[in-house]
Design a protein around this motif. Structure first.
Motif, mmCIF file in Angstrom:
data_model
loop_
_atom_site.group_PDB
_atom_site.id
_atom_site.type_symbol
_atom_site.label_atom_id
_atom_site.label_comp_id
_atom_site.label_asym_id
_atom_site.label_seq_id
_atom_site.Cartn_x
_atom_site.Cartn_y
_atom_site.Cartn_z
ATOM 1 N N ILE A 70 -2.598 32.483 8.387
ATOM 2 C CA ILE A 70 -1.238 32.697 7.862
ATOM 3 C C ILE A 70 -0.202 32.575 8.989
ATOM 4 C CG2 ILE A 70 0.313 34.444 6.849
ATOM 5 C CD1 ILE A 70 -2.168 35.370 5.173
ATOM 6 N N VAL A 126 1.916 27.125 0.597
ATOM 7 C CA VAL A 126 2.045 27.108 2.055
ATOM 8 C C VAL A 126 3.200 26.191 2.465
ATOM 9 C CG1 VAL A 126 -0.374 27.645 2.480
ATOM 10 C CG2 VAL A 126 0.334 25.249 2.305
ATOM 11 N N PHE A 171 3.548 31.537 1.675
ATOM 12 C CA PHE A 171 3.076 31.988 2.990
ATOM 13 C C PHE A 171 3.781 31.266 4.132
ATOM 14 C CE2 PHE A 171 -1.334 33.790 1.678
ATOM 15 C CZ PHE A 171 -0.676 34.882 1.130
#
Ligand code: CUA
Length: 313
Positions: free
Chosen positions: A308, A232, A242
């Motif tokens: 997300i 992330v 992501f």
């Protein structure tokens, strides 16, 4: 750590029995050995060894006694093993799904959503796990329950237990299953009957507020093992990061291998969660990501997408 199942306590008894039997014979044999070393030592340089012609009484004795001992171990072990492997008829059925690298639990006897990472069971209740793998060989091991069983694709395996103490216990994967085998663990949460009622009604167990969609999405991201392959923070991993993914234009290859450009939106993310091979971002291995089709509800997928979307600079 003592066992929290009755059958586990019996497994321990077998083990302790065998250990003490071994200790007894180890000490006894070595005591005789040392005693004979002195008693039959050579007393003068010209002393000759007396040849032995065999002794039937002795041979029968040292064959019969160990045979009886081994049969006792076998009998004691097999009766406990039989009970360990035979689920009671009234056991509550819970389905287990293993996949690289997480566990998911479904409760077909209850009208409630499945859980991931944590298995919830009521205290002092017979529970039977029916297990299957979505990909490779795994094995579900609950050390404190003294039970484990392989979880394999293409056939169901099962194990059962009855936890007599509330608390949270570890689940480990004990079959080497790839890169993140070492972090493929989960929890068994043994609930009081009161907590169990709240769980069945799909309410928070501790009476706290319900999670927001974003919080649920973040929890799914960790519990379902997405974090194993998707960072992330923009760093590269097995799958695309992501960070800033939502709204990004990507070059992808479809199942026929043709290149196309897509924009990452709700539809693309949903398709990729359910059918990861449909459109694979260029440069990534299409065989890495397992399909989550049928395992995540529409609501759960929507929670994940909500999470997300927040992963932006
Ligand atoms: Cu799953 Cu090791």
């Amino acid at each position: 750590m003592s066992s929290v199942t009755d059958i586990g306590a019996r497994v321990d008894q077998v083990q302790i029995f065998i250990i003490w039997m071994m200790v007894f014979w180890f000490v006894a044999c070595n005591a005789v050995l040392v005693y004979f070393m002195f008693k039959y030592r050579r007393k003068s340089p010209d002393q000759k060894v007396v040849p032995l012609k065999g002794n039937h009484t002795l041979e029968v004795t040292w064959t019969v006694i160990p045979t009886i001992l081994v049969l006792i171990i076998f009998y004691y072990g097999v009766i406990v093993w039989h009970d360990l492997r035979t689920p009671p008829d009234d056991a509550m059925d819970i389905q287990v799904r293993g996949q690289k690298w997480s566990w998911a639990f479904e409760y077909p006897e209850l009208n409630r959503p499945s859980t991931a990472g944590t298995l919830y069971v009521p205290v002092s209740t017979n529970v039977k796990l029916t297990m299957k793998s979505n990909d490779v060989l795994h094995s579900l091991f609950i050390p404190e329950f003294r039970t484990k069983e392989d979880v394999v694709p293409s056939m169901y395996t099962q194990l059962w237990f009855n936890a007599n103490k509330t608390g949270i216990y570890n689940i480990f994967c004990t079959e080497y299953c790839g890169k993140d085998h070492a972090v493929m663990y989960g929890k068994v949460h043994v609930l009081t009957l009161e907590e169990w009622e709240r769980f069945v009604a799909d309410k928070p167990i501790d009476g706290s507020r319900e999670l927001t969609p974003l919080e649920k999405g973040e929890k799914l991201f960790t519990d379902r093992g997405c974090a194993g392959c998707h960072s992330v923070d923009g760093s590269t991993n097995v799958g695309p990061t992501f960070k800033n993914i939502f709204g990004r234009e990507e070059e992808v290859l479809d199942t026929a291998g043709s290149a196309l450009t897509i924009t990452v939106d709700e539809n693309y993310l949903t398709e990729s969660i359910n059918y990861p091979k449909a459109k694979v971002v260029k440069g990534y291995d299409p065989n890495q990501m397992p399909s989550f089709a049928g395992q995540l509800s529409d609501e759960q997928i929507s929670n994940l997408i909500t999470y997300i979307k927040t992963l932006k600079d």
